[in-house]
Write an enzyme that holds these catalytic residues in place. Sequence first.
Site, PDB file in Angstrom:
ATOM      1  CD  GLU A 184      94.172 115.407  42.498  1.00  0.00           C
ATOM      2  OE1 GLU A 184      93.971 114.162  42.402  1.00  0.00           O
ATOM      3  OE2 GLU A 184      94.038 116.177  41.533  1.00  0.00           O
ATOM      4  CG  HIS A 235      86.010 122.171  37.488  1.00  0.00           C
ATOM      5  ND1 HIS A 235      85.400 120.991  37.198  1.00  0.00           N
ATOM      6  CD2 HIS A 235      87.296 122.030  37.070  1.00  0.00           C
ATOM      7  CE1 HIS A 235      86.267 120.166  36.607  1.00  0.00           C
ATOM      8  NE2 HIS A 235      87.425 120.769  36.531  1.00  0.00           N
TER       9      HIS A 235
END
Lengths: 339, 333
Positions: free
Chosen positions: B65, B134
């Site tokens: 990322e 998540h």
Amino acid sequence: MLVTPIDISNPESPDTLLHLYKQMLYTRIYEEKCNQIYRSGKAGGYLHVYIGMEALSSGWINALKVGWDYVITAYRDHAHALALGSDPVKIFSEIMGRSTGLSRGKGGSMHLYDPQKGLYGGWGIVGGHVPLGAGLALGAKYKKEDRVVLNFLGDGASNAGVVFESLNMAKLWNLPCIFIIENNEFAMGTRLEYHASDTELHKRGMPFGMKHERLDGMDVLQTIKDAKRIINHVREYQEPYLVEIMCYRYAGHGAADNDQALYRTKDELYKAKERDPLTKLANLIIEKNIATPQQLETMQEELEEVVEEQYAEADAAPAPEAEEVYHHIYTDMEVERGH
Amino acid sequence: MGAAESIKTNYLNALKEAIDEEMYSDQEMICLGEDIGNLGGAFGVTEGLLDKYGSDRVQDMPIAEECIVGAAVGAALTGRRVMAEMQFIDFISCGFDQIVNNLATFHYRTAGEVAMPVVIRGPAGGYGGGALYHSQMNEGWFCHSPGLKVVCPSTPYDAKGLLKSALRDPNPVIFYEIKELYRKKSLEEFIPVEDYIIPLGKASIRREGEDLTLVTYGQNVYHCLEVADKLEQEGYSVEVIDIRTLVPLDEQTINNSIKKTSRVVTVNEAPRTCGFAGEMLARVCENAFEYLDAPPARCTRLDTPVPWVKPLESFVLPTVDKIFNVCIRTLKY
């Protein structure tokens, strides 16, 4: 029932071969049950199984001093926990979010944790746990203990920046850490050659002067040999090692995988199954007249029953009390209560 | 609206259309992200883009990322417009340094010479049993980083209009998509076929009322609307404001509502401490204090991680019952 870890001092003895087969078969049946649990709605969120890769976890973890050495891995973590001897009922419980789970239902499938067995997680962010594994090795080295760390990561994680930082640190300080890239050929739905500039991932040890090898992970006997050799080396010479283990996941990425046809053909999957580690070992066992196909089938039926019983026991446990959410945020203070 | 001018669309397809249309109209735009090409994204938001625009413009990225955001900044410096996808918004923390130190400050440190037309978008939010990594809403981190705009739509119409605005914006935008709303049938609505945008910084009044103002965004909008229904049965009239954009925040709409209702409750699913619900209350206290007849209140996630198991997850996150209770306390003060 299942003796875990398995004594592999003589891996090719009939008894050990049968044990290994039983462990790997059990792992597969367990994972199939996990998929089923997910589909029946009894496990929330995200869940990833190890089907097809059982020789890797069995080969490496049985070669450890279980309970003494450290293991850390990503979110595809059930097989590691089982091989280390974590209570299968507690793993099922965790996956279904029950009070009897390894983390009382708060961590779930991706975040199993059982330090008594040497399992320091199950981690949910790709690559994020890799420096933790190096840190475990740093701690062991500092205390002059001869512990070894198995630091499992996927081929997808091998591109994360923090992995490179960890490799540098591990070699700089010669930490007893084995970085194990489980190369199952897919970072979720992105094939190896589309995510890695050099698909020989073991070479990522090279710029850091770290010993590195690419190994096959579909043959458990070969894996045991490799694992013993490398673990002994790291324990004795106190330096890190990077191994890339070629395997193949023929389950989807997760239990709720996207359309697999987008990233592989049926033919490829079929060919991969020809390398199946369980079939390979079964053939050897039959060839050596250690067991008949009928006996192996009976073993499978028995294991299926065992897994069903373990599932039923886990399923009978209650969900944790709501009060549980306030626990374990801080060691010495409570968080503000709800509304 | 007739079928000729509009089609019934869910939240996910609305986002997909926004990206597709912007990619079509601006050849300078590219998309970067993990699994966005061949797989069409983990949730399918970028499905079909690779076939349409090719791998030069729709690039599958390694799981890295920090590199994705850094490359987006670099590409923006060369005049590209970039959509960067985080597979889950939780993973944005891996790109944090690039976002808050490089992306957010570039315009400032070049004394206005350089624009950063970068949208970082990704699936966010709880209520789906995703556990600790998540399920998060971490928008507060970026509201706290000057230079970034922060957006969170709750309807298909808004999702498309706001994403198009964000993609055309010369400033970096962090765009929170609510993954639990992606394919929610009940949300499907007719949205115009012709090009439209919704300007950033404009709240939407989802329901008008006289006795209390509920200020929220994301999937909590639906919890608040349900609370408003329940409170109506108790004889209270509740106004529900969906802010849609956190930075810039449409304070005027909030304050105007409070002038009418004299009571306010803010709701979001981020942790309580230093969260955006608290920020909105602070602003209300500064700017509309004299209109208040009750202490302003908030209903947020607890200051705990998000647990895996459902009953515990809903204990931690705002629910209809919890919001209802906070509203009743505020109304009866």
